[in-house]
Design a protein around this motif. Structure first.
Motif, mmCIF file in Angstrom:
data_model
loop_
_atom_site.group_PDB
_atom_site.id
_atom_site.type_symbol
_atom_site.label_atom_id
_atom_site.label_comp_id
_atom_site.label_asym_id
_atom_site.label_seq_id
_atom_site.Cartn_x
_atom_site.Cartn_y
_atom_site.Cartn_z
ATOM 1 N N HIS A 177 -9.801 -10.394 -1.629
ATOM 2 C CA HIS A 177 -8.773 -9.368 -1.466
ATOM 3 C C HIS A 177 -7.478 -10.005 -0.964
ATOM 4 N N ARG A 184 -1.789 -3.959 -4.559
ATOM 5 C CA ARG A 184 -3.101 -3.518 -5.037
ATOM 6 C C ARG A 184 -2.956 -2.718 -6.332
ATOM 7 N N GLY A 185 -1.914 -1.918 -6.401
ATOM 8 C CA GLY A 185 -1.665 -1.137 -7.611
ATOM 9 C C GLY A 185 -1.443 -2.013 -8.829
ATOM 10 N N GLU A 237 -5.335 -3.859 -9.227
ATOM 11 C CA GLU A 237 -6.529 -3.001 -9.263
ATOM 12 C C GLU A 237 -6.984 -2.645 -10.685
ATOM 13 N N LEU A 247 -3.891 -10.385 -2.936
ATOM 14 C CA LEU A 247 -2.636 -9.862 -2.377
ATOM 15 C C LEU A 247 -1.567 -10.947 -2.357
ATOM 16 N N SER A 278 3.674 -4.961 1.573
ATOM 17 C CA SER A 278 3.615 -4.201 0.320
ATOM 18 C C SER A 278 2.202 -4.208 -0.261
ATOM 19 N N ALA A 279 1.203 -4.228 0.613
ATOM 20 C CA ALA A 279 -0.191 -4.333 0.174
ATOM 21 C C ALA A 279 -0.582 -3.230 -0.811
ATOM 22 N N ASP A 280 -0.204 -1.989 -0.539
ATOM 23 C CA ASP A 280 -0.590 -0.891 -1.435
ATOM 24 C C ASP A 280 0.024 -1.073 -2.823
ATOM 25 N N GLU A 281 1.282 -1.444 -2.858
ATOM 26 C CA GLU A 281 1.974 -1.682 -4.128
ATOM 27 C C GLU A 281 1.329 -2.851 -4.886
#
Length: 167
Positions: free
Chosen positions: A102, A83-84, A87, A106, A78-81
């Motif tokens: 990073h 990061r959201g 970020e 995460l 779920s890296a993109d979630e």
């Protein structure tokens, strides 16, 4: 029996080490960090990274394997979630983070969101220790600042209660 008694490693004469001890959980976080770092740099699949770590780790038997797998799969999957979530709290773009920062963000974000039974202060402290051990000179301060702000957003009641207790 105190909480410390529950997390103490088993005596050597007792056979296998306690996989839920504090050191076993710290080792799980270290291995997960290595895995997320590898994934960020290599682009290999989560399964490839996990297999590599499990085959290369000399102390897997001293690791909370369940926590390791949960953190590794959760952070990568779920890296993109994740990061959201962090970020908006960054002072620079994600692409300018060191791979270690990073990876730690995460992992810390995943743990804050999904491991509710782990106190937010423990999550942040463990992330700081990883940053001190593996990151740049002041990386731990950056990680602390981001995860502290994130904890207030993700666990507002727990953070408020902890802050009220300090007053």
């Amino acid at each position: 029996m105190s909480d410390m008694d529950n997390t103490s490693p088993a005596p050597e004469s007792a056979g296998t080490p306690n996989p839920t001890s504090k050191m076993a959980r710290r080792r799980a976080r270290e291995l997960a960090l290595q895995g997320v770092y590898q994934w960020l740099l290599s682009g290999n699949t989560m399964a490839t990274v996990q297999r590599h770590l499990e085959s290369e780790s000399e102390s897997l038997d001293k690791t909370d394997r369940e926590l390791f797998v949960s953190l590794l799969r959760g952070a990568i999957g779920s890296a993109d979630e994740l990061r959201g979530c962090f970020e908006p709290l960054l002072s620079r773009p994600v692409v300018e983070l060191s791979p270690i920062e990073h990876a730690i963000l995460l992992l810390g974000t995943h743990e804050l969101r999904h491991n509710i039974d782990t106190p937010y202060r423990v999550v942040i402290n463990e992330a700081i220790e990883l940053a001190k051990g593996y990151g740049g000179t002041d990386g731990h301060k950056f990680v602390n600042g981001v995860l502290d702000k994130l904890a207030a957003r993700l666990r507002p009641e727990e953070v408020a209660a902890a802050r009220a207790g300090r007053s």
